[in-house]
Design an enzyme around this catalytic site. Structure first.
Site, PDB file in Angstrom:
ATOM      1  N   ASP A  82       8.219  24.455   1.794  1.00  0.00           N
ATOM      2  CA  ASP A  82       9.463  25.077   1.344  1.00  0.00           C
ATOM      3  C   ASP A  82      10.345  24.092   0.591  1.00  0.00           C
ATOM      4  OD1 ASP A  82       9.783  23.687   3.823  1.00  0.00           O
ATOM      5  OD2 ASP A  82      11.737  24.636   4.099  1.00  0.00           O
ATOM      6  N   GLU A 173      10.531  23.595   6.741  1.00  0.00           N
ATOM      7  CA  GLU A 173      11.082  22.337   7.236  1.00  0.00           C
ATOM      8  C   GLU A 173      12.582  22.304   7.034  1.00  0.00           C
ATOM      9  OE1 GLU A 173      12.435  18.075   6.710  1.00  0.00           O
ATOM     10  OE2 GLU A 173      12.485  19.768   5.317  1.00  0.00           O
TER      11      GLU A 173
END
Length: 409
Positions: A82, A173
């Site tokens: 991400d 994350e």
């Protein structure tokens, strides 16, 4: 495919984390993360990896099989899929040859030398930037590119001896390390690992916060203004009084390096009920325990003075990676050796934040952090010098090769 081509291909997939979905427990929080994982899965297959497993959560793992009879420790490398939610636009990355001065971005913003003087370190190099409307996504697509580029080396050079290598790519994350928290360390089968996340060339992280949360709820007594005298107890003012008990200089804006802090992160409520969210941070275990105890003591004393109008919830978020390296410094030693062999000056820094490796380490997989080479994460001025990206990949490759010197006996 070279490492720059890999990285640019990854940036074309929008993997912005979705805060609302993440808070609702949806993982991956955005469809793009799964799309990127599917692309990386195909590339891992082409590189001859085995045991490739892509889960519905977008957690992707694979193995580069050993080509030696030596009994070697199994090393792993991690990146996250991400990108941060500061910007949600699609990335339009370009490579510019930097000759010095400012770098005008395609849509108008300027990557300013005055604001980012470290640019002078990269004069004469190719630098990857966004168009100024989005994040570049080097956090953390540069990691994925560097890791797969290293695996490409071993596919192209089958005579180079190496042990078993594991790779893992996790979602989300950027919101509470969700992917790492869901990762099955026991089933993964690695002895130690590295994340590649953050930092300019040469930086290395084997320390980060011990981190926790405190939620203090203040219960007041509502009353109409007509008869509020002697009856109204304003929970907002209770919260303000409580916050005044904390050291004025032990806050994020007054600390640096290894200095810990209390952060009054969020205050929400009304006169009847107010909730204060605090972050607790310290590099040492003793300091972290002291800070939690200090908060608990302040709540106790506050309640003595205010008829028990505060309740406290304390929770741990992640621990300092250094806590889990005390038994073996092999991961650190291997990294330092690899830096030096690639003529990279090691810059060991404490990370004033958390990263996937903190969670993985606490789960039993010691996991310091290697640089990706990028700068200005979470900003439209994020940039990635190409030689730094190549250097990150070379460090991964060198660690794998040098591990052959550490046969288990």
């Amino acid at each position: 495919m070279n490492v720059v081509e890999r990285f640019l291909g990854y940036t074309k997939i929008n993997t912005t984390t979705n805060q609302a979905n993440g808070a609702a427990g949806i993982m991956p929080s955005s469809e793009g993360q799964y799309e990127l994982a599917c692309l990386v899965k195909k590339e891992l297959e082409a590189l001859g990896c085995t045991d490739i497993l892509l889960r519905d959560t977008a957690i992707l793992t694979a193995t580069l099989p050993s080509n030696t009879e030596k009994k070697l420790p199994t090393v792993a490398f991690f990146g996250h899929l991400d990108t941060s939610s500061e910007r949600t636009e699609d990335t339009h990355a370009v490579v510019v040859h930097y000759k010095g001065g400012d770098i005008p971005l395609a849509t108008g913003p300027v990557l300013s030398l005055a604001e980012y003087p470290e640019l002078t370190n990269y004069i004469g190099q190719d630098i990857i930037v966004s168009d100024g409307q989005s994040l570049l996504g080097a956090d953390d697509k540069a990691a994925i590119a560097a890791i797969l580029n290293a695996l490409q080396f071993f596919k192209d050079n089958p005579d180079v001896e190496h042990g078993m290598v594991k790779v893992g790519f996790v979602p989300d994350e950027e919101q509470g390390l969700l992917g790492a928290n869901a990762f099955d360390v026991d089933g993964f089968g690695a002895d130690f690992a590295y994340t590649l996340d953050c930092c300019g060339i040469g930086e290395f992280v084997c320390e980060n916060w011990n981190a926790g949360n405190a939620v203090v709820t203040f219960t007041g007594q509502s009353a109409h203004p007509m008869n509020s005298k002697g009856n109204l107890i304003n929970s907002l003012l209770l919260a303000n009084s409580f916050m005044s008990r904390f050291p004025e200089k032990e806050t994020p804006e007054h600390t640096e390096g290894r200095e810990g802090y209390y952060w009054m992160k969020k205050l929400a409520g009304n006169s009847a009920k107010t909730v204060l969210n605090m972050d607790i941070r310290d590099f040492t275990e003793s300091g972290y325990m002291y800070r939690k105890a200090f908060i608990a003591e302040q709540v106790r004393m506050f309640n003595e003075e205010n008829n028990n109008r505060a309740t406290l919830e304390l929770s741990d978020r992640y621990s300092n990676v250094h806590n889990f390296l005390k038994g073996s410094m092999l991961p650190v030693d291997l990294a330092m050796e690899a830096y030096k062999e690639n003529d990279i000056e090691p810059k060991v820094i404490p990370m004033r934040g958390g990263y996937d490796g903190a969670v993985l380490s606490e789960k039993g997989l010691p996991c310091p952090n290697i640089f990706t080479g990028a700068h200005n994460f979470h900003s439209i001025f994020e940039y990635l010098p190409v030689p730094s990206l190549i250097a990150a990949s070379n460090v991964v490759k060198t660690i794998i090769i040098n591990l052959t010197k550490h046969e288990e006996v």
